[in-house]
Design a protein around this motif. Structure first.
Motif, PDB file in Angstrom:
ATOM      1  N   VAL A   1       0.896  -0.702   0.294  1.00  0.00           N
ATOM      2  CA  VAL A   1       0.165  -0.169   0.097  1.00  0.00           C
ATOM      3  C   VAL A   1       0.624   1.545  -0.420  1.00  0.00           C
ATOM      4  N   ARG A   2       0.448   2.052  -0.962  1.00  0.00           N
ATOM      5  CA  ARG A   2       1.546   3.294  -0.559  1.00  0.00           C
ATOM      6  C   ARG A   2       0.204   5.042  -0.577  1.00  0.00           C
ATOM      7  N   LEU A   3       1.090   5.628  -0.539  1.00  0.00           N
ATOM      8  CA  LEU A   3       0.754   7.178  -0.146  1.00  0.00           C
ATOM      9  C   LEU A   3       1.955   7.893  -0.322  1.00  0.00           C
ATOM     10  N   TRP A   4       0.892   8.613  -1.341  1.00  0.00           N
ATOM     11  CA  TRP A   4       0.822  10.159  -2.372  1.00  0.00           C
ATOM     12  C   TRP A   4       0.361  11.205  -1.789  1.00  0.00           C
ATOM     13  N   ASP A   5       1.483  12.206  -2.044  1.00  0.00           N
ATOM     14  CA  ASP A   5       1.121  13.601  -1.503  1.00  0.00           C
ATOM     15  C   ASP A   5       0.668  14.321  -2.824  1.00  0.00           C
TER      16      ASP A   5
ATOM     17  N   ALA B   1       4.805   7.141   2.052  1.00  0.00           N
ATOM     18  CA  ALA B   1       5.441   6.198   2.422  1.00  0.00           C
ATOM     19  C   ALA B   1       4.372   5.178   1.502  1.00  0.00           C
ATOM     20  N   ALA B   2       5.248   4.229   2.099  1.00  0.00           N
ATOM     21  CA  ALA B   2       4.964   2.651   1.542  1.00  0.00           C
ATOM     22  C   ALA B   2       5.229   1.338   2.172  1.00  0.00           C
ATOM     23  N   PHE B   3       3.647   0.480   2.397  1.00  0.00           N
ATOM     24  CA  PHE B   3       3.693  -0.882   3.387  1.00  0.00           C
ATOM     25  C   PHE B   3       3.667  -2.148   3.314  1.00  0.00           C
TER      26      PHE B   3
END
Length: 386
Positions: free
Chosen positions: A336-340, A356-358
């Protein structure tokens, strides 16, 4: 002859409110009158959203991951209700399972005979349910092929599903039985989405069309035809006036729900598009799929607004945060990745804005959703590391 007095009419409330151009009126799409239950739900949703966490690069969301074991690759899809109390999953054996996430038992309604025997003095909401049927999981059986998508209605009263058997089915979450079987597509139905206002839902099919349905009728209200390949995903705009679709022809389209016409065509992908998400303010469309690239489009201009690159395998799910500052993606690469998204500029080029990458151990992630308070929910099925 005396000149009459000029009558000055005070401006209405609508005249005083600044309405952005090209915004359709609220009554453009016919909707039923709000029930007391629906009003209560919307008030609770507003109160919960008012205390949401504002996300940023220095304030990442908490993540709750649901992993399905022993599915043997048979789990195809999942969904979590808007209030995060229920979870449903569709499987290749044509079954759908619904779980309670709060620990509260799920009960079925009493039979008609038992309901008729209830006296007015004994009547209350809880008396309608048969306590002997309580369990944390219910199984829904009706499809005759693999189930490819499930979606809860906003009020948690219904679940809509679609299957390889060319049908979509509406399920009651009070009776836990099938209410309606919607037939119209000629081939497998890949995706389904409920309107944010309820009542309407849309389907996407291998017959190269998407269709608009009303839960009160068994026939489609609109047929959206124009894609040159399978329509693999479908997503309602927050204002319910538009419908976005993604296809194996490597394009996305935006359709006018009222007229059935295509109002935007988005290009830029090099593979099948598996997932779509529209920002809470309704201005941007994010899409991704087989080519691993997340493209963001400006709905007002139809132009590409930016893109994110980082996944090493197909992307199955995209979701904007409740405040619109962050975009979450889930992929077959077990992350799961989060992008700004707030930091994305207007230059349509790949942007290194990954926050971040989870990673999971051996779980391809197929689902993401932000709660009203900006907690990120994710889900997938465990696979053997062999």
């Amino acid at each position: 002859m005396k000149e009459g007095k000029k009558i000055i009419v005070p401006p209405s409330r609508e005249d005083l409110v600044s309405v952005p151009p090209h915004v359709p009126p609220r009554d453009r799409i016919p909707l039923p009158k709000l029930t007391e239950r629906e009003v209560t739900r919307r008030v609770n949703a507003f109160q919960e959203s008012s205390v949401k966490v504002n996300l940023s690069s220095s304030s990442l969301p908490s993540i709750c991951m649901y992993t399905f074991f022993n599915t043997n690759g048979g789990m195809n899809c999942m969904d979590i209700s808007e209030d995060s109390s229920l979870m449903a999953a569709g499987f290749s054996d044509s079954q759908i399972r619904v779980w309670s996430l709060t620990g509260t038992f799920l009960y079925e309604l009493k039979s008609n005979e038992e309901l008729d025997d209830l006296e007015d003095s004994e009547f209350d909401y809880n008396s309608l349910f048969d306590k002997s049927t309580g369990s944390l999981c219910k199984t829904l059986i009706g499809h005759s092929g693999p189930v490819f998508a499930v979606k809860f209605s906003p009020d948690n009263r219904f679940l809509i599903s679609c299957s390889e058997d060319t049908t979509a089915r509406l399920w009651s979450l009070e009776l836990y039985s099938n209410l309606v079987c919607f037939k119209g597509h000629n081939y497998a139905v890949w995706d389904v989405d409920f309107s944010p206002m309820g009542t309407y839902f849309a389907t996407a099919s291998s017959d190269r069309t998407a269709r608009l349905w009303n839960t009160q009728y068994i026939y489609p209200l609109r047929i959206f035809a124009g894609h040159l390949g399978d329509v693999d995903c479908v997503k309602f705009h927050p204002n319910c006036n538009y419908l976005a679709t993604g296809s194996s022809d490597k394009t996305c389209r935006l359709w006018d729900v009222q007229t059935g016409t295509c109002v935007r065509l988005f290009t830029g992908h090099t593979g099948t598009i598996y997932t779509l998400s529209i920002s809470p303010n309704g201005k941007y469309l994010a899409s991704s799929g087989e080519d691993k690239v997340i493209n963001v489009f400006d709905l007002s201009t139809g132009k590409q607004f930016g893109s994110f690159i980082g996944h090493s395998s197909s992307v199955y799910s995209l979701q904007f945060s409740s405040d619109g500052n962050m975009l979450a993606s889930a992929s077959q690469d077990n992350t799961v990745r989060l992008w700004d998204f707030a930091g994305l500029d207007s230059t349509p080029r790949p942007s290194n804005l990954q926050l971040a990458a989870f990673p999971t151990k051996c779980t391809p992630v197929v689902y993401t959703r932000f709660t009203r308070k900006n907690v990120l929910l994710a889900g997938g099925f465990f696979t053997s590391s062999d």
